[in-house]
Enzyme design. Sequence first.
Site, short mmCIF file in Angstrom:
data_model
loop_
_atom_site.label_atom_id
_atom_site.label_comp_id
_atom_site.label_asym_id
_atom_site.label_seq_id
_atom_site.Cartn_x
_atom_site.Cartn_y
_atom_site.Cartn_z
N ASP A 1 0.87 -1.15 0.00
CA ASP A 1 0.00 0.00 0.00
C ASP A 1 0.92 1.22 0.00
OD1 ASP A 1 -3.18 0.65 1.66
OD2 ASP A 1 -2.08 1.75 0.11
C1 GLC Z 1 -4.40 4.25 -0.14
C2 GLC Z 1 -5.28 3.04 0.05
C3 GLC Z 1 -5.18 2.04 -1.07
C4 GLC Z 1 -4.97 2.79 -2.37
C5 GLC Z 1 -3.62 3.43 -2.31
C6 GLC Z 1 -3.33 4.29 -3.56
O1 GLC Z 1 -3.83 4.65 1.05
O2 GLC Z 1 -5.16 2.34 1.30
O3 GLC Z 1 -6.39 1.29 -1.09
O4 GLC Z 1 -5.03 1.88 -3.46
O5 GLC Z 1 -3.44 4.23 -1.15
O6 GLC Z 1 -4.20 5.37 -3.60
#
Ligand code: GLC
Length: 754
Positions: A235
Amino acid sequence: MIEEKYRQRAQEITKELSLDEKVRLCTGNTYWSTYPLERVGLKECVMSDGPHGVRKVKEKDHLGQSVNEKATGFPVSAAMGATWNKELLYQAGKVLGEECQRIGVDLLLGPAVNMKRSVLGGRNFEYISEDPVLAGKLAAEMVRGLQSTGTGACMKHFACNNSESQRMTLNVEVDERTLHEIYLKVFEIIVKEAQPLAVMGAYNKVNGAYACENEELLTQILRKNWGFDGIVISDWLAVEDCVKAVKAGLNVEMPSNPLVYEKLKNAVADGKLPEEILNQRVTETLGVWLKLQAQRNPVSFSWEDHEETARQMAVQSMVLLKNENQLLPFNTEKISSIAVIGDFAVHPRTQGGGSSKVEAEKRENILEALKKKAPATIRFTYAQGYDEAGETNEAWIREAVEAAGTCDKVVVFAGLPDSYESEGYDRQSMKMPQGHLRLIEAVAKVRKDTLVVLSNGSPIEMPFADQVDGILETWLLGQMTPDAIADVILDLEQPSGRLPETFPRSLADDPAAFNFKPDEGRLIYGERMMIGYRYFEKRGIEPAYPFGYGLTYTEFEYSDLETEQCEKEWKVSFRIKNIGEHSGYEVPQLYLANLQKTRLHPEKELKCFEKIYLEPGEEKAVIFTLKQEDFQCYSSKMKQWITEEGKYEILIGSSSREIRLKKQISVIAEQKIIPELKWCSTLEEWMEHPDGKILAREMLSRYQGFGMGIKTFGELSHFVQRIMLEMPMPRLIIASNGSFTENDLQTMFERLEN
Ligand code: GLC
């Protein structure tokens, strides 16, 4: 699945890469894309959120606050879950995939499938269900649809990202059985049924190690146990120690982090990171990127078709919770006026906050859609009722009550404002804004035949439930919100959703609300497997509306339940007939109850479901197949799935609480689970062992402790029998007055061996 030709090519490329090039592949090159290696024919790969629509940002702001490329805005995952419609999830995946291909997105960061451990989860709107089978099977269809277009799916967030508070640092402490049966099971189903090309590691720790640095999760379970052959990306900003992460099984730290280069090179140089592990990660990564770039295949499609899929998803997700006095369907030929009350009718709530938010083409609002679609003979009266924050006042209430008093039908739009639920923070309660509640109460006082239309991404308390005749749960329906809701209100479509999560009566009944904030950074999943309906049934608590529940405009009759064992599988068949006057969708659900008493088990668990459409009088046969793994539970002691031999009950329900047919069956375990006896095993464990029990009985016949000199074991009081049975054998030696020695125990083991 990564075909051999990509794996081969990936291995060849890895061999000719410099260390500098290898480490560049271990993190993003930009916020949304990976490092291209032109000299070996590798292009950059582009990723984008999210589960409800392709959010490819146009500007530099990445946290979903800026405009994205044109995209279809789908209902949120909770609404997708409420459709219980596998085919529709496949279609949604296909639409998302086609739109990714159009704008050069190779990997979509979805579906999002974390379990809803408590209604307080801020991001629950973005997750499908409280049950791993419903979420897993629906998400698997979306992944299949997505990947059928050449676009990769990246299921998320692996694992146990079930809350938002302190998500980047908290440690989830969960026992192994609960982890496997609930929190990992949803991912396991998707990996085995749809082979997603990527998995996103979660922010939080799981049992002490960050998910993105957790070898048990990323290598042992995901790759070795489940056979996952894709890649794991983190993430965004979820990695603390990139060396640990690469060793644990992480392929790409997102977004771009140049600090990774030196750290990884130094780790290789000083032996902390064996280069063959780095090579393995790089080959895995190259395999996926080569496959994705080879599959790039922008096809032409019609935006209208895509929007129609989104509209169907929206219509099929609405759950009719209450419909007294046949309030719905409205007979628009006999209505001359409808009061439309509530600001949501003009400023509809269509999505949840955070990275999944996708800007789609805005058109009319719900009131305008109603006016556009309704017969010209119907007059609409609008009353705002409350403001964006959910506040009301005497004037607005008076205006709403007057409107309600002058119209044939009354519809109040209410629910949760944007600020009440979002990624990044959890909810504090299940309450709707006071303004919404006051408005509903005032209108219901003059018109009990009010229809309340709810827009919310997660369960809410409904103090008005007894005051109105109709309640329609519409979740957050994305771009087609106005069309879909107007279609149902004007009886151009019928609601057919079923709840994918339990609606508690109040927060006090929620399985984990009391234990949802991390305590000194720790979140202990003490409720074990008992989340959602598992909890309410185990505790005997009546929810406001149960898992799997939803009304239709007709009635269905269930009959002829038959079960047949075919080797390791069981075929379960039955018939369903529409015995009402109206066509309708029914969602038969098969639950399985493990009736063994040896271990903790939920009262029953969902194993199969189907959504079928029946015209009045029409009847269909339904056949479900229970596979061997459907009967298994996880043994933490044996670190494997086991089948407990004995009686099970098959329950066919129109919801988790309305069981229409049931039948007990006996299951023979495919392999006898004989727990290994150890020096400190208890007398009871010896007595449960097929061979050990003979030796234990012999020992007892000579045993002198606990008054055994004058009685046989069977003549002892229950109390003495219990303390002896639960005693490790070496303690029985101490209490035996010399009649049972360590040599005797040693001899028992030797004889057991033979
Ligand atoms: C965010 C989310 C994830 C997302 C990523 C990119 O913090 O937790 O679901 O795909 O960052 O935006």
